[in-house]
Scaffold this motif. Structure first.
Motif, PDB file in Angstrom:
ATOM      1  N   VAL A  48      -1.744  15.682   8.440  1.00  0.00           N
ATOM      2  CA  VAL A  48      -2.951  15.551   9.267  1.00  0.00           C
ATOM      3  C   VAL A  48      -3.165  16.854  10.029  1.00  0.00           C
ATOM      4  O   VAL A  48      -2.305  17.295  10.786  1.00  0.00           O
ATOM      5  N   THR A  49      -4.327  17.483   9.820  1.00  0.00           N
ATOM      6  CA  THR A  49      -4.623  18.750  10.485  1.00  0.00           C
ATOM      7  C   THR A  49      -5.662  18.607  11.591  1.00  0.00           C
ATOM      8  O   THR A  49      -5.852  19.539  12.369  1.00  0.00           O
ATOM      9  N   PHE A  61       4.663   7.954   7.764  1.00  0.00           N
ATOM     10  CA  PHE A  61       3.451   7.481   7.097  1.00  0.00           C
ATOM     11  C   PHE A  61       2.820   6.390   7.948  1.00  0.00           C
ATOM     12  O   PHE A  61       3.490   5.449   8.377  1.00  0.00           O
ATOM     13  N   ILE A  62       1.517   6.526   8.197  1.00  0.00           N
ATOM     14  CA  ILE A  62       0.801   5.665   9.131  1.00  0.00           C
ATOM     15  C   ILE A  62      -0.286   4.899   8.390  1.00  0.00           C
ATOM     16  O   ILE A  62      -1.074   5.491   7.639  1.00  0.00           O
ATOM     17  N   ARG A  63      -0.349   3.589   8.627  1.00  0.00           N
ATOM     18  CA  ARG A  63      -1.467   2.809   8.075  1.00  0.00           C
ATOM     19  C   ARG A  63      -2.689   3.066   8.958  1.00  0.00           C
ATOM     20  O   ARG A  63      -2.690   2.741  10.144  1.00  0.00           O
ATOM     21  N   VAL A  64      -3.727   3.679   8.396  1.00  0.00           N
ATOM     22  CA  VAL A  64      -4.931   4.006   9.157  1.00  0.00           C
ATOM     23  C   VAL A  64      -6.091   3.093   8.779  1.00  0.00           C
ATOM     24  O   VAL A  64      -7.121   3.091   9.461  1.00  0.00           O
ATOM     25  N   HIS A  65      -5.921   2.361   7.710  1.00  0.00           N
ATOM     26  CA  HIS A  65      -6.967   1.469   7.220  1.00  0.00           C
ATOM     27  C   HIS A  65      -6.293   0.420   6.349  1.00  0.00           C
ATOM     28  O   HIS A  65      -5.166   0.619   5.882  1.00  0.00           O
ATOM     29  N   ARG A  66      -6.970  -0.674   6.129  1.00  0.00           N
ATOM     30  CA  ARG A  66      -6.406  -1.724   5.285  1.00  0.00           C
ATOM     31  C   ARG A  66      -6.004  -1.194   3.923  1.00  0.00           C
ATOM     32  O   ARG A  66      -5.053  -1.663   3.310  1.00  0.00           O
ATOM     33  N   SER A  67      -6.687  -0.146   3.458  1.00  0.00           N
ATOM     34  CA  SER A  67      -6.427   0.371   2.119  1.00  0.00           C
ATOM     35  C   SER A  67      -5.907   1.805   2.102  1.00  0.00           C
ATOM     36  O   SER A  67      -5.838   2.414   1.043  1.00  0.00           O
ATOM     37  N   THR A  68      -5.518   2.356   3.271  1.00  0.00           N
ATOM     38  CA  THR A  68      -5.123   3.770   3.323  1.00  0.00           C
ATOM     39  C   THR A  68      -3.865   3.974   4.150  1.00  0.00           C
ATOM     40  O   THR A  68      -3.749   3.456   5.262  1.00  0.00           O
ATOM     41  N   LEU A  69      -2.961   4.760   3.598  1.00  0.00           N
ATOM     42  CA  LEU A  69      -1.713   5.146   4.262  1.00  0.00           C
ATOM     43  C   LEU A  69      -1.670   6.671   4.282  1.00  0.00           C
ATOM     44  O   LEU A  69      -1.866   7.312   3.248  1.00  0.00           O
ATOM     45  N   VAL A  70      -1.431   7.265   5.462  1.00  0.00           N
ATOM     46  CA  VAL A  70      -1.517   8.718   5.623  1.00  0.00           C
ATOM     47  C   VAL A  70      -0.186   9.279   6.103  1.00  0.00           C
ATOM     48  O   VAL A  70       0.490   8.689   6.954  1.00  0.00           O
ATOM     49  N   GLY A  87     -18.001   7.205  17.623  1.00  0.00           N
ATOM     50  CA  GLY A  87     -17.131   6.191  18.192  1.00  0.00           C
ATOM     51  C   GLY A  87     -15.954   5.805  17.331  1.00  0.00           C
ATOM     52  O   GLY A  87     -15.136   4.972  17.738  1.00  0.00           O
ATOM     53  N   ARG A  88     -15.814   6.403  16.161  1.00  0.00           N
ATOM     54  CA  ARG A  88     -14.710   6.088  15.264  1.00  0.00           C
ATOM     55  C   ARG A  88     -13.800   7.306  15.121  1.00  0.00           C
ATOM     56  O   ARG A  88     -14.264   8.448  15.123  1.00  0.00           O
ATOM     57  N   ILE A  89     -12.507   7.062  14.970  1.00  0.00           N
ATOM     58  CA  ILE A  89     -11.565   8.155  14.732  1.00  0.00           C
ATOM     59  C   ILE A  89     -11.619   8.557  13.269  1.00  0.00           C
ATOM     60  O   ILE A  89     -11.640   7.708  12.375  1.00  0.00           O
ATOM     61  N   VAL A  90     -11.643   9.858  13.041  1.00  0.00           N
ATOM     62  CA  VAL A  90     -11.631  10.403  11.682  1.00  0.00           C
ATOM     63  C   VAL A  90     -10.495  11.425  11.599  1.00  0.00           C
ATOM     64  O   VAL A  90     -10.341  12.261  12.483  1.00  0.00           O
ATOM     65  N   LEU A  91      -9.708  11.346  10.545  1.00  0.00           N
ATOM     66  CA  LEU A  91      -8.616  12.285  10.327  1.00  0.00           C
ATOM     67  C   LEU A  91      -8.977  13.249   9.215  1.00  0.00           C
ATOM     68  O   LEU A  91      -9.628  12.865   8.245  1.00  0.00           O
ATOM     69  N   ARG A  92      -8.529  14.474   9.368  1.00  0.00           N
ATOM     70  CA  ARG A  92      -8.695  15.458   8.298  1.00  0.00           C
ATOM     71  C   ARG A  92      -7.333  15.698   7.655  1.00  0.00           C
ATOM     72  O   ARG A  92      -6.375  16.074   8.315  1.00  0.00           O
ATOM     73  N   VAL A  93      -7.284  15.479   6.362  1.00  0.00           N
ATOM     74  CA  VAL A  93      -6.059  15.666   5.587  1.00  0.00           C
ATOM     75  C   VAL A  93      -6.406  16.605   4.443  1.00  0.00           C
ATOM     76  O   VAL A  93      -7.071  16.209   3.483  1.00  0.00           O
ATOM     77  N   ALA A 106       0.078  13.438   0.501  1.00  0.00           N
ATOM     78  CA  ALA A 106      -0.696  13.586   1.740  1.00  0.00           C
ATOM     79  C   ALA A 106      -1.212  12.231   2.220  1.00  0.00           C
ATOM     80  O   ALA A 106      -1.181  11.938   3.415  1.00  0.00           O
ATOM     81  N   TYR A 107      -1.673  11.409   1.301  1.00  0.00           N
ATOM     82  CA  TYR A 107      -2.091  10.048   1.655  1.00  0.00           C
ATOM     83  C   TYR A 107      -2.102   9.197   0.398  1.00  0.00           C
ATOM     84  O   TYR A 107      -2.035   9.711  -0.738  1.00  0.00           O
ATOM     85  N   ALA A 108      -2.142   7.891   0.606  1.00  0.00           N
ATOM     86  CA  ALA A 108      -2.136   6.944  -0.510  1.00  0.00           C
ATOM     87  C   ALA A 108      -3.230   5.900  -0.278  1.00  0.00           C
ATOM     88  O   ALA A 108      -3.493   5.511   0.865  1.00  0.00           O
TER      89      ALA A 108
END
Length: 299
Positions: free
Chosen positions: A206-207, A192-201, A214-220, A156-158
């Motif tokens: 993504v649901t 797979f999308i890099r969403v943060h320097r340390s996170t790949l989703v 003001g920040r995007i948040v993903l639910r996985v 789901a993410y790394a």
């Protein structure tokens, strides 16, 4: 998915090229530069930051550093991006292919030719059937003398963890010795999308995507993952592009039972009764104006 740089000194031509590239769902991000020097500076900065660049769509005739000279400089990079030349002139094709260009587009651009250039670029960057190959990819995980194989579609993410990457699946987490950048290159063509320097989703997991202060948040799954400001625009565009689908027309909307609505058959007239196919306006409901049906035997 591909990350590309479009370079052209003509504003209208650059805008058109970038638009056509962004319409292709194989392209993750389109950067632009208005001359050769700016393009070279952008590429050097990306390499210094460890960012991936798969291809450059490059105009040939530009003032100052032209496309061919820029291509020669790019060719000296340790891992140079693939090149697609874009020009209004067909007299430089031989020189372009001597520089190992994957395609040569002539202006005015046609959407089908740009799409074909993207296909050739994807094949050159990732090999034939890259997406299909990645779908079946597995990561071997060593633990207590045992080797487990984690399929790509289950992740789901790394998350980066020092010199390791922690893979999150529905069954648990797995720690593997590799960099997040290497995993991103390996699975980029599978959504797979890099969403943060340390996170790949994984986009398929993504649901929900929402804004929180003001920040995007993903639910996985049951986890919420913040998207860094640096990656926000690209993540939003990629998710919207990937999951955008035309809405069904009213006649195609499913019925509550799950099937398509069926037209109701008209009531057949009694034998001998005249057929009247003309539409009628419904009469207003007025009990006082309704006639009583005659009783049997009444005149």
């Amino acid at each position: 998915m591909l990350r590309v740089l479009a370079v052209d000194d003509e504003v209208h031509a650059l805008s058109e090229l970038a638009y056509l590239l962004r319409q292709d769902n194989r392209v993750e991000q389109v950067l632009t530069a208005s001359d050769g020097v700016a393009a070279l500076q952008d590429m050097v900065a990306m390499i210094g930051a460890g960012e991936r660049l798969d291809g450059v769509f490059l105009d040939i005739r530009m003032p100052g550093l032209d496309g061919l000279d820029l291509a020669r400089l790019v060719g000296a990079f340790p891992s140079p991006p693939k090149l697609v030349f874009v020009t209004a002139h067909d007299d430089r094709a031989v020189q372009a292919f001597e520089l190992e260009a994957v395609d040569y587009l002539l202006k005015p651009l046609r959407p089908d030719r740009v799409a074909e250039a993207v296909r050739r670029l994807e094949q050159a960057a990732y090999g034939p059937c890259a997406a299909e190959a990645a779908e079946g990819d597995v990561i071997p995980v060593e633990l207590s003398g045992r080797t487990s194989f984690v399929p790509q579609h289950a992740v789901a993410y790394a998350e980066a963890s020092g010199d390791y990457v922690r893979l999150h699946t529905a069954e648990g987490t797995h720690l593997v010795r590799m960099s997040l950048a290497a995993l991103e290159r390996r699975w980029a063509s599978s959504g797979f999308i890099r969403v943060h320097r340390s996170t790949l989703v994984s986009a398929r997991h993504v649901t929900e995507m929402r804004f929180d202060e003001g920040r995007i948040v993903l639910r996985v799954g049951e986890t919420t993952l913040p998207v860094s400001r640096r990656h926000s625009r690209r993540v939003r565009e990629q998710l919207v592009r990937q999951f955008r689908a035309p809405l069904p027309r009213p006649a195609e909307l499913p019925s509550p039972a799950g099937g398509l609505p069926r037209p109701q058959p008209a009531t057949a007239p009694q034998d001998g009764a005249p057929r009247d196919t003309a539409p009628r306006d419904p009469a207003p409901h007025d009990p006082a104006s309704q006639e009583r049906a005659p009783q049997d035997g009444a005149p």
